[in-house]
Design an enzyme around this catalytic site. Structure first.
Site, PDB file in Angstrom:
ATOM      1  N   ASP A 165      34.669  30.762  90.303  1.00 36.29           N
ATOM      2  CA  ASP A 165      34.699  29.478  90.698  1.00 36.29           C
ATOM      3  C   ASP A 165      33.594  29.111  91.572  1.00 36.29           C
ATOM      4  OD1 ASP A 165      37.484  29.558  89.881  1.00 36.29           O
ATOM      5  OD2 ASP A 165      38.046  30.382  91.660  1.00 36.29           O
ATOM      6  N   GLU A 218      41.919  22.119  85.920  1.00 35.92           N
ATOM      7  CA  GLU A 218      42.336  21.762  87.235  1.00 35.92           C
ATOM      8  C   GLU A 218      40.462  21.989  87.995  1.00 35.92           C
ATOM      9  OE1 GLU A 218      44.084  25.633  87.451  1.00 35.92           O
ATOM     10  OE2 GLU A 218      42.863  26.775  86.354  1.00 35.92           O
TER      11      GLU A 218
END
Length: 672
Positions: free
Chosen positions: A60, A223
């Site tokens: 991420d 997302e």
């Protein structure tokens, strides 16, 4: 600590003294572990880099630029300290400069109380921004809600501001007028405005405004927001589809929408059946745009990837020229003027500092009175606490495994252990492996322990008579784990079976130094770790031509298909070979002129001739390899061919395929 003691006696003359000095330097160069950071860098040293940019678990990622400096944050989950902050001048070479926080103690499982753990929880998908002298890092804590960290220095320390609201997979955004927002959500993306100082939600009852709904077919794991403004347009980057996923891009003239969405990147790069996930883009001071994502590399974790990006009609387009939506394996580095040395986040440590190096993270919130770098200067000491197995052992010190293959070696002093203590070096992953020494009533026992949440067992053991031992963990290029021990740091012996661990709790596997006591109620001792040495003989895309090289490690290719026959493992081969296809290795190192080349392959029929050329597709022909039909259908076999031309010490080597064999697949090659 590395000590070299040599008794020389009386040296009679200057020549003898010089000879002795040379001998000492030779011994030192052979026995003292050296810093091997450069060998792990993706920087090829020739103006190019090879993906992954960081071949270690930095999931991420979010990257910003401040002046000529780039800063990156990534997920750390329950590891403490958390959210590593990395710095680079060129987007290729990174080092850790700090963390967003030292520890978060909101819940007992973060502290491993009453045998509770939180390995897959806490912080993921952080978002970093800089505005008016302040660095902001926003993150959603899975069980506790959104938190904003603030500092006037990128490395910290940061103040923490806890919201009473969950903002999942946030994309923190500061508009031109200084107003602050978070885009967040999964499948449905919402926008929430924050207070002007970024310390809370502006309107406490604001549940967010729906601004994007995932397009049909891309709803799964849509997302990971990354939000930007450029040239009057608002852009939101979102991944979709998970493991074999894609990167999406949405844009609008208004922050609140409506947005139009399309696919930005759809490629498995050079790791078959594993697409891309979660990332964004950053612009250099010189005006270049570069996109980044992570790619799930299984046991390695989620590794940072970097791609060239340009703009067409105010849409970002990722990929090399002529290949929109595709990634790159090896490509030119960003054209930045700033100077950057070759570095890599993970590294060896001799524990000579009184402060713990940024590369280390504890498995949960540590007990500060149960570890020390000063009780015995030059050693990392862990005081044993009761645990029924490594899964529940507090104060275990971890470092991300570096790929694609490497070793981690520790020197361990056993004199402080008490009965019931176990101390060692191993791997934290879906399956936990620990190679270490247990103190029993009858002395020290070297044990190979294996287990997980269901418990831990001893799979191999032997008695040892020593006060100091060296323990080594090897991560092989097949993604397996081998464990070794030595009593003299010269001769190493295997112990235990070959291990296989994998991605677990959203984390890649990690090296782990531990000490715990297996006897409940007993008073534990301590373990002293002298050093941790990280080694790898891999350097970017540099390969020794006289060692076996997988074709899947190419720098570029035209045509063909990558195949991974075993799910979640790194072994690959190339199939679907057609006439005119080619692949290239940019930095092939030849220690001498080769006489032959062996290629491991499968072929149902003859027909293909592989031309091996130096420099270019029409460069000097150094070998002609007519492929023969397999003697045993469906089996891999090695075919050898003469090499007719001399080659440079370092060469760009092309494999050009002429003609057509049925069922041709290629696995590896080696010159000799």
């Amino acid at each position: 600590m590395y000590n070299l003691s040599i008794t020389t006696g009386k040296i009679a003359d200057g020549f003898s003294a010089l000879l002795m000095l040379c001998c000492i330097l030779m011994v030192q160069s052979c026995t003292v572990p050296v810093q091997t950071t450069a060998s792990l860098s993706s920087d090829n040293g020739d103006g190019t880099y090879t993906n992954p940019v960081i071949n270690a678990d930095y999931p991420d990622p979010d990257i910003i630029r401040v002046g000529e400096d780039f800063y990156m944050v990534s997920s750390s989950f329950v590891a403490m300290p958390g959210i590593p902050i990395c710095h680079s001048k060129d987007l290729i070479n990174w080092r850790i400069i700090g963390h967003a926080y030292d520890s978060i103690t909101f819940r007992p499982q973060y502290r491993m109380e009453n045998e509770q753990t939180a390995y897959s929880r806490l912080c993921w998908a952080p978002s970093i921004k800089y505005h008016d002298g302040t660095y902001y890092i926003g993150v959603n804590i899975a069980d506790d809600g959104f938190v904003m960290f603030k500092s006037n220095k990128p490395e910290g320390p940061y103040s923490m501001h806890k919201f009473d609201k969950r903002l999942y997979d946030p994309g923190f955004f500061i508009d031109d007028d200084g107003k602050k927002y978070v885009t967040h959500g999964k499948t449905k993306i919402y926008l929430t405005r924050l207070k002007d100082d970024g310390t809370g939600v502006l309107y406490p009852n604001d549940e967010g405004t729906l601004i994007i709904t995932a397009p049909k077919g891309y709803e799964y794991l849509f997302e990971g927001c990354h939000t930007y403004k450029r040239n009057g347009w608002y852009y939101i980057f979102n991944p979709a589809l998970g493991y074999n996923g894609v990167q999406m891009i949405s844009r609008s003239r208004n922050l609140y929408g409506p947005y139009e969405t399309k696919v930005l990147i759809d490629d498995d790069i050079n790791y078959a059946d594993a697409g891309v996930h979660q990332g964004g883009y950053v612009e250099t001071l010189e005006g270049e745009s570069w996109a980044y994502t992570f790619q799930d590399r299984d046991y390695m974790g989620r590794c940072v990837m970097l791609y060239p990006m340009k703009w067409e009609e105010d849409w970002p387009v990722v990929g090399p020229e002529g290949k929109p939506g595709k990634g790159v394996v090896t490509y030119r580095k960003p054209a930045v003027k700033a100077k950057q040395e070759i570095t890599f986040p993970q590294h060896s440590d001799d524990f000579s500092s009184s402060k713990l190096a940024h590369v280390w993270e504890f498995n949960h919130v540590p007990r500060k009175d149960k570890w020390s770098l000063t009780d015995r200067p030059g050693y990392f000491r862990i005081y044993a606490q009761y645990a029924k197995g490594f899964e529940w052992a507090r104060n275990s010190l971890t470092q991300k495994v570096s790929g694609p293959y490497s070793t981690g070696t520790v020197s361990l002093d056993l004199t402080g252990l008490r009965e019931g203590d176990f101390a060692g070096n191993g791997i934290m992953g879906r399956v936990m492996y620990q190679l270490g020494v247990r103190k029993k009533a009858d002395g020290f026992w070297l044990e190979m322990r294996q287990g997980g949440r269901e418990g831990e067992t001893v799979v191999d053991s032997l008695p040892v008579k020593t006060d100091k031992i060296y323990l080594r963990t090897e991560v092989t290029k097949q993604g397996s784990l081998l464990f070794y021990y030595s009593l003299d740091n010269l001769e190493y012996n295997r112990l235990g079976p070959e291990g296989v661990s994998n991605f677990w709790g959203f984390l890649g596997i990690r090296h782990a130094l531990c000490c715990y006591n297996l006897n409940k109620g007993a008073t534990g001792g301590y373990a002293d770790f002298d050093y941790f040495e990280l080694e790898s003989n891999r350097r970017g895309n540099h390969y020794d031509a006289f060692t076996e090289i997988d074709f899947s490690q190419y720098d570029d290719r035209e045509g063909m298909k990558l195949v991974r026959p075993v799910a979640k493992r790194p072994m690959q081969f190339i199939s679907g070979v057609r006439d005119g296809n080619w692949l290239v290795f940019n930095n092939m190192c030849f220690k001498q002129n080769p006489q032959k080349v062996t290629i491991e392959l499968q072929a149902e029929t003859p027909g293909t001739v592989i031309e091996i050329r130096e420099g270019s597709l029409d460069g000097k022909l150094i070998a002609t390899c007519p492929i023969n039909q397999n003697q045993t259908p469906g089996e891999w076999e090695k075919q050898a061919f003469e090499v007719s031309g001399a080659v440079k010490d370092k060469s760009k080597i092309y494999f050009l395929f002429r003609g057509q064999s049925q069922g041709l697949a290629i696995k590896n090659f080696v010159f000799y």
